[in-house]
Design an enzyme around this catalytic site. Structure first.
Site, PDB file in Angstrom:
ATOM      1  N   LEU A 277     -35.208   6.241 141.075  1.00 37.75           N
ATOM      2  CA  LEU A 277     -33.761   6.481 141.155  1.00 37.75           C
ATOM      3  C   LEU A 277     -33.299   7.481 140.109  1.00 37.75           C
ATOM      4  O   LEU A 277     -32.312   8.174 140.291  1.00 37.75           O
ATOM      5  CB  LEU A 277     -33.004   5.172 140.926  1.00 37.75           C
ATOM      6  CG  LEU A 277     -33.166   4.103 141.994  1.00 37.75           C
ATOM      7  CD1 LEU A 277     -32.564   2.791 141.514  1.00 37.75           C
ATOM      8  CD2 LEU A 277     -32.498   4.556 143.284  1.00 37.75           C
TER       9      LEU A 277
ATOM     10  N   GLY B  14     -34.126   8.595 132.429  1.00 36.24           N
ATOM     11  CA  GLY B  14     -33.289   8.785 131.247  1.00 36.24           C
ATOM     12  C   GLY B  14     -34.133   9.260 130.086  1.00 36.24           C
ATOM     13  O   GLY B  14     -35.249   9.731 130.282  1.00 36.24           O
ATOM     14  N   ASN B  15     -33.595   9.099 128.895  1.00 35.87           N
ATOM     15  CA  ASN B  15     -34.331   9.526 127.707  1.00 35.87           C
ATOM     16  C   ASN B  15     -35.606   8.722 127.516  1.00 35.87           C
ATOM     17  O   ASN B  15     -36.645   9.247 127.153  1.00 35.87           O
ATOM     18  CB  ASN B  15     -33.472   9.315 126.458  1.00 35.87           C
ATOM     19  CG  ASN B  15     -32.381  10.346 126.411  1.00 35.87           C
ATOM     20  OD1 ASN B  15     -32.581  11.461 126.865  1.00 35.87           O
ATOM     21  ND2 ASN B  15     -31.238   9.965 125.890  1.00 35.87           N
ATOM     22  N   GLY B  16     -35.465   7.424 127.746  1.00 40.22           N
ATOM     23  CA  GLY B  16     -36.563   6.546 127.387  1.00 40.22           C
ATOM     24  C   GLY B  16     -37.475   6.189 128.536  1.00 40.22           C
ATOM     25  O   GLY B  16     -38.637   5.853 128.324  1.00 40.22           O
ATOM     26  N   GLY B  17     -36.986   6.200 129.750  1.00 43.36           N
ATOM     27  CA  GLY B  17     -37.836   5.695 130.815  1.00 43.36           C
ATOM     28  C   GLY B  17     -37.363   6.099 132.200  1.00 43.36           C
ATOM     29  O   GLY B  17     -36.534   6.999 132.347  1.00 43.36           O
TER      30      GLY B  17
ATOM     31  N   LYS C 107     -36.028  -0.847 135.512  1.00 41.52           N
ATOM     32  CA  LYS C 107     -36.081   0.199 134.488  1.00 41.52           C
ATOM     33  C   LYS C 107     -37.319  -0.017 133.634  1.00 41.52           C
ATOM     34  O   LYS C 107     -37.502  -1.097 133.068  1.00 41.52           O
ATOM     35  CB  LYS C 107     -34.819   0.146 133.625  1.00 41.52           C
ATOM     36  CG  LYS C 107     -34.822   1.183 132.517  1.00 41.52           C
ATOM     37  CD  LYS C 107     -33.442   1.372 131.929  1.00 41.52           C
ATOM     38  CE  LYS C 107     -33.460   2.367 130.789  1.00 41.52           C
ATOM     39  NZ  LYS C 107     -32.156   2.806 130.376  1.00 41.52           N
TER      40      LYS C 107
ATOM     41  N   ASP D 108     -23.859   2.127 124.275  1.00 43.78           N
ATOM     42  CA  ASP D 108     -24.255   3.360 124.951  1.00 43.78           C
ATOM     43  C   ASP D 108     -23.342   3.640 126.149  1.00 43.78           C
ATOM     44  O   ASP D 108     -23.808   3.902 127.256  1.00 43.78           O
ATOM     45  CB  ASP D 108     -25.724   3.209 125.407  1.00 43.78           C
ATOM     46  CG  ASP D 108     -26.366   4.555 125.696  1.00 43.78           C
ATOM     47  OD1 ASP D 108     -25.772   5.586 125.338  1.00 43.78           O
ATOM     48  OD2 ASP D 108     -27.463   4.572 126.292  1.00 43.78           O
TER      49      ASP D 108
HETATM   50  N1  LIG Z   1     -29.054  -0.621 138.599  1.00 39.55           N
HETATM   51  C1  LIG Z   1     -29.119   0.622 139.079  1.00 39.55           C
HETATM   52  N2  LIG Z   1     -28.844   0.874 140.385  1.00 39.55           N
HETATM   53  C2  LIG Z   1     -28.896   2.141 140.850  1.00 39.55           C
HETATM   54  N3  LIG Z   1     -29.207   3.223 140.102  1.00 39.55           N
HETATM   55  C3  LIG Z   1     -29.494   3.028 138.813  1.00 39.55           C
HETATM   56  C4  LIG Z   1     -29.475   1.724 138.229  1.00 39.55           C
HETATM   57  N4  LIG Z   1     -29.792   1.837 136.930  1.00 39.55           N
HETATM   58  C5  LIG Z   1     -29.999   3.146 136.690  1.00 39.55           C
HETATM   59  N5  LIG Z   1     -29.835   3.869 137.820  1.00 39.55           N
HETATM   60  C6  LIG Z   1     -29.989   5.328 137.960  1.00 39.55           C
HETATM   61  O1  LIG Z   1     -31.077   5.768 137.187  1.00 39.55           O
HETATM   62  C7  LIG Z   1     -30.645   6.801 136.284  1.00 39.55           C
HETATM   63  C8  LIG Z   1     -31.470   6.752 135.022  1.00 39.55           C
HETATM   64  O2  LIG Z   1     -31.114   5.597 134.313  1.00 39.55           O
HETATM   65  P1  LIG Z   1     -31.549   5.353 132.810  1.00 39.55           P
HETATM   66  O3  LIG Z   1     -30.854   4.127 132.349  1.00 39.55           O
HETATM   67  O4  LIG Z   1     -33.036   5.415 132.710  1.00 39.55           O
HETATM   68  O5  LIG Z   1     -31.086   6.633 132.042  1.00 39.55           O
HETATM   69  P2  LIG Z   1     -29.726   7.123 131.486  1.00 39.55           P
HETATM   70  O6  LIG Z   1     -28.732   6.010 131.403  1.00 39.55           O
HETATM   71  O7  LIG Z   1     -29.347   8.324 132.264  1.00 39.55           O
HETATM   72  O8  LIG Z   1     -30.167   7.573 130.038  1.00 39.55           O
HETATM   73  P3  LIG Z   1     -30.683   6.687 128.826  1.00 39.55           P
HETATM   74  O9  LIG Z   1     -32.160   6.703 128.867  1.00 39.55           O
HETATM   75  O10 LIG Z   1     -30.137   7.401 127.664  1.00 39.55           O
HETATM   76  O11 LIG Z   1     -30.106   5.304 128.988  1.00 39.55           O
HETATM   77  C9  LIG Z   1     -29.170   6.524 136.056  1.00 39.55           C
HETATM   78  O12 LIG Z   1     -28.490   7.661 135.639  1.00 39.55           O
HETATM   79  C10 LIG Z   1     -28.744   6.031 137.430  1.00 39.55           C
HETATM   80  O13 LIG Z   1     -28.421   7.119 138.266  1.00 39.55           O
END
Ligand SMILES: Nc1ncnc2c1ncn2[C@@H]1O[C@H](COP(=O)(O)OP(=O)(O)OP(=O)(O)O)[C@@H](O)[C@H]1O
Length: 420
Positions: free
Chosen positions: A151, A154-157, A174, A262
């Site tokens: 999906l 992000g920075n970490g995963g 995640k 965050d």
């Molecule tokens: N529960 C979810 N349902 C649907 N899409 C999701 C969900 N969680 C995350 N995503 C999608 O995955 C993407 C990446 O999420 P992730 O939390 O890894 O990174 P981030 O929030 O962009 O950055 P960071 O690593 O700094 O938290 C999100 O931007 C979102 O579009």
């Protein structure tokens, strides 16, 4: 004033006591878990409890909660006992790591039997892992998940859409790679357990988390609309509704004494049922720390006091919400005023750098002039020009109410106005 050494009495399930002399300023939660594992090598513990004046048990899962316990202990002590150096032992009760099935308010009924000897290969890793490689919270295991699609990253995963095979439940998983010890992994799993108790329409539901080797997987509700960054700029009247949801979500967690840590458009999710929910709460201080250590960096949503490494709290959260609102409304970050938020040392950026450079774009002479401007300001005033930053939403296409609201999401304003 630092408190004197005193005795912690560790009371096991069969009422056997073990006394341990500690210095409250020096002992940590992890050391306590390690002491448990030495005196009770056959059990695994992720937390402990102590009793308050009413005999109610209070759980300790982190250094902060341990500090609260010490404050309570010394606060309850009679002045004359303290003066005479009479410190009664503080009794603590180690807690076994529990499977949280009966606490999972989201009603996910999943196999709770023993963990598999071997886990299915992860989507981005091969190999098989023995039982000892798996740490577990909740009822979900790697091999019970069928990964459908990535999906986002992000920075970490990475985040995957996955189906939980035994129930058919669609989830977001995640995964973050963390090079940390098993004791810290246990602490993270334990700290995440509080998410089972969260029950708000504005907060993403949490189904479970597990470690496989050095990778944590956190399983949450899947939101089919994804995160708000996809929809920017957002119309003002929609933004109003979104703000109500975000504020309700933040207040709910604040009442549980949890900061999000965050807030940003990427962590606000939407679905086709019209729901808006916050995800990625920093409930696990150990997880927040481990991610920060593994992936050094600040982000542009952070309040200045946080970037500077000071204590921060709700006002910093409101600051991030202000930046988020700005970005959602305008479709871009308020960068000129925010460049001060980029830390001096992290990621090799510093407060003299021009925004385009901080953002990793090409830069040239204008960036040099920017740095010279900041330097001149500092030489003339003896301070950086970013000491008291204000968010500005100057574009006239927005209502005065929105402009006023965003500008009031300033740390100093919030702290002064509401005394938090
Ligand atoms: N529960 C979810 N349902 C649907 N899409 C999701 C969900 N969680 C995350 N995503 C999608 O995955 C993407 C990446 O999420 P992730 O939390 O890894 O990174 P981030 O929030 O962009 O950055 P960071 O690593 O700094 O938290 C999100 O931007 C979102 O579009």
């Amino acid at each position: 004033m630092s408190e004197p050494p005193f005795t912690i009495r560790i009371r096991s399930e069969n009422n056997e006591d073990m006394d341990w002399m500690v210095k409250p300023d020096e002992v940590t939660f992890l050391q306590t878990l390690e002491v448990f594992s030495q005196i009770m090598p056959n059990s695994s513990h992720t937390a402990f409890e102590y009793e308050d004046e009413d005999g109610d048990r209070i759980t300790v899962r982190s250094d902060d909660e341990m500090k609260d316990m010490f404050n309570y202990y010394f606060g309850e002590m009679k002045e004359e006992d303290r003066a005479r150096g009479l410190f009664p032992p503080l009794i603590i009760y180690p807690k076994h790591g529990k499977t949280p099935q009966n606490r999972n308010i989201h009603g996910l009924k999943i196999r709770t039997g023993s963990q598999p000897e071997e886990a299915a290969p992860a989507p981005n890793q091969g190999g098989q892992v023995g039982l000892e490689g798996i740490l577990f919270c909740g009822d979900i295991t790697k091999d019970s998940l069928h990964y459908v699609q990535m999906l986002g990253q992000g920075n970490g995963g990475r985040v995957y859409r996955a189906v939980h095979k035994p129930t058919g439940k669609v989830m977001a998983v995640k995964e973050i790679q963390l090079d940390i010890s098993v004791v810290i992994q246990k602490q993270i799993i334990s700290e995440l357990e509080i998410l089972y108790k969260c029950n708000s329409r504005m907060i993403i539901s949490f189904f479970g988390a597990f470690f496989l080797e050095n990778r944590i997987s956190m399983c949450t509700e899947f939101m089919d609309g994804g995160s708000l960054d996809r929809y920017m700029p957002v119309e003002e009247k929609v933004l109003g509704q979104i703000s109500l949801c975000v504020i309700e979500g933040m207040l709910y967690m604040w009442n549980l004494k949890i900061l999000h840590r965050d807030i940003k458009p990427y962590n606000i999710l939407v679905n086709t049922a019209g729901e808006v929910k916050l995800c990625d709460f920093g409930v696990s201080t150990q997880l927040v720390k481990s991610i920060a250590t593994t992936f050094l960096g600040t982000n542009v949503y952070m309040a200045p006091e946080r970037v500077q490494g000071h204590d921060y709290g709700k006002p910093a959260e409101v600051w991030s919400f202000g930046v988020t609102l700005f970005e959602l409304a305008c479709g871009k970050l308020p960068f000129a005023s925010l460049v001060k938020s980029i830390a001096t040392t992290f990621l090799g950026t510093n407060v003299y750098m021009a925004p385009e450079r901080v953002q990793g774009h090409d830069y040239g002479k204008p960036a040099e002039v920017w740095s010279f401007g900041v330097t001149l300001f500092e030489l003339a005033c003896g301070k950086l020009p970013f000491a008291s930053p204000q968010l500005k939403l100057s574009d006239e296409q927005f209502s005065p109410q929105l402009v006023d609201f965003v500008n009031k999401c300033d740390t100093e304003h919030v702290a002064e106005e509401y005394g938090v």
